[in-house]
Write a protein that holds these residues in place. Structure first.
Motif, mmCIF file in Angstrom:
data_model
loop_
_atom_site.group_PDB
_atom_site.id
_atom_site.type_symbol
_atom_site.label_atom_id
_atom_site.label_comp_id
_atom_site.label_asym_id
_atom_site.label_seq_id
_atom_site.Cartn_x
_atom_site.Cartn_y
_atom_site.Cartn_z
ATOM 1 N N LYS A 138 -0.381 -6.238 3.882
ATOM 2 C CA LYS A 138 -1.043 -5.306 2.963
ATOM 3 C C LYS A 138 -0.291 -5.209 1.630
ATOM 4 O O LYS A 138 -0.010 -4.125 1.121
ATOM 5 C CB LYS A 138 -1.240 -3.942 3.605
ATOM 6 C CG LYS A 138 -2.181 -3.998 4.795
ATOM 7 C CD LYS A 138 -2.421 -2.655 5.390
ATOM 8 C CE LYS A 138 -3.402 -2.643 6.531
ATOM 9 N NZ LYS A 138 -3.494 -3.734 7.408
ATOM 10 N N SER A 175 0.818 -1.209 0.000
ATOM 11 C CA SER A 175 0.000 0.000 0.000
ATOM 12 C C SER A 175 0.856 1.264 0.000
ATOM 13 O O SER A 175 0.461 2.287 -0.532
ATOM 14 C CB SER A 175 -0.943 0.003 1.197
ATOM 15 O OG SER A 175 -0.207 -0.102 2.396
ATOM 16 N N GLN A 214 -3.700 -6.269 -3.457
ATOM 17 C CA GLN A 214 -4.635 -5.225 -3.870
ATOM 18 C C GLN A 214 -6.034 -5.822 -3.953
ATOM 19 O O GLN A 214 -6.197 -6.973 -4.355
ATOM 20 C CB GLN A 214 -4.256 -4.689 -5.255
ATOM 21 C CG GLN A 214 -2.890 -4.063 -5.311
ATOM 22 C CD GLN A 214 -2.549 -3.676 -6.722
ATOM 23 O OE1 GLN A 214 -2.888 -2.600 -7.164
ATOM 24 N NE2 GLN A 214 -1.879 -4.571 -7.434
ATOM 25 N N TRP A 224 -6.049 -1.875 0.049
ATOM 26 C CA TRP A 224 -4.978 -2.777 0.453
ATOM 27 C C TRP A 224 -5.288 -3.448 1.779
ATOM 28 O O TRP A 224 -4.635 -4.405 2.153
ATOM 29 C CB TRP A 224 -3.662 -2.008 0.582
ATOM 30 C CG TRP A 224 -3.176 -1.475 -0.732
ATOM 31 C CD1 TRP A 224 -3.534 -0.309 -1.331
ATOM 32 C CD2 TRP A 224 -2.258 -2.112 -1.617
ATOM 33 N NE1 TRP A 224 -2.891 -0.164 -2.523
ATOM 34 C CE2 TRP A 224 -2.088 -1.266 -2.724
ATOM 35 C CE3 TRP A 224 -1.549 -3.304 -1.572
ATOM 36 C CZ2 TRP A 224 -1.247 -1.570 -3.781
ATOM 37 C CZ3 TRP A 224 -0.704 -3.605 -2.625
ATOM 38 C CH2 TRP A 224 -0.566 -2.748 -3.725
#
Length: 197
Positions: A168, A34, A171, A188
Motif C-alpha cells: 500500500k 497509506s 496512491q 491506497w
C-alpha cells in the motif's frame, strides 16, 4: 531481516531499445504509504484512472524535486527526437520512443540542456555530461510537471512495483469524476472506478 533506511539513490531507466535513457533520483525504499502519505512536494508513486493513463497503463513516479531529481540522458532534444502525444488541455507531453514505442516520461513546462557532473550523483564514472531537464521557474512555478513511467526504471530489488502495490505504497487518484462532482479521496488499497492496479 531489518528494513533498510530510506536514502536517495540514482535510478537509471530507458525505453526497450535504449534510445531514450534517463536518471531519476528516488528515495528508496519508498518511504511513503497509506499511514505516512507524501506531501505534494515529495516523491509520489501513483496511478490514476483517467482514460489516457488507463489506456497507456502508466505507473507514475513523480520525483520530489522536479528539476534536480530527473535528467534525460538521451536524446537531448525530446521535442525533436521523441514522439509526443498530448490530450485534454495539452499542457503535458507524453514522450514516446519513435523506434520501440515505449513511453518513458510525461513532461509539462520548459526544458533546457546543461552540463551535470554524474560522478557522485549517479555513482558512475561518466563525469560531466550534458543532460536535458526541467527549467525551474521558482517557487510559484505551477506549470512544471515531471513523471516517469515506473515500468521503465531498470530492475532493482528496492523498487519492486508488485511489492509497492501490496505494501500500500501506491496512491490511486480519481480523474474520471465529472467536473461538477467532487473528486474522490486518494486511495491506497485499490484503484478508483476504471483504474488499473
Amino acid at each position: 531481516m531489518a528494513e533498510t533506511a530510506p536514502k536517495k539513490q540514482a535510478c537509471p531507466g530507458s525505453c526497450h531499445c535504449g534510445f531514450t535513457q534517463y536518471i531519476i533520483l528516488l528515495t528508496l525504499p519508498q518511504p511513503f504509504s497509506s499511514s505516512n502519505p507524501p506531501q505534494p512536494t515529495q516523491q509520489q508513486i501513483y496511478r490514476c484512472n483517467c482514460t489516457t493513463c488507463y489506456k497507456l497503463n502508466l505507473f507514475h513516479v513523480h520525483p520530489a524535486n522536479l528539476r534536480e531529481d530527473f535528467m534525460l540522458l538521451s536524446p537531448l532534444d525530446p521535442d525533436q527526437d521523441l514522439s509526443t502525444y498530448q490530450c485534454y488541455d495539452k499542457k503535458r507531453k507524453f514522450y514516446f520512443c519513435p523506434k520501440c514505442g515505449v513511453r518513458c516520461l510525461t513532461f509539462g513546462g520548459v526544458g533546457e540542456t546543461e552540463v551535470v557532473d554524474l560522478t557522485e550523483l549517479a555513482g558512475t564514472k561518466d563525469g560531466k555530461r550534458e543532460v536535458w531537464r526541467a527549467k525551474w521557474g521558482g517557487e510559484s512555478d505551477t506549470t512544471t510537471y515531471v513523471s516517469v513511467n515506473g515500468t521503465t526504471i531498470d530492475y532493482r530489488e528496492d523498487f519492486d512495483l508488485r511489492a509497492l502495490t501490496e505494501e500500500k505504497r501506491v496512491q490511486y487518484f480519481d480523474d474520471r469524476t465529472e467536473p461538477e462532482e467532487k473528486k474522490k479521496e486518494v486511495r491506497w488499497d485499490r484503484p478508483h472506478y476504471g483504474g488499473s492496479y
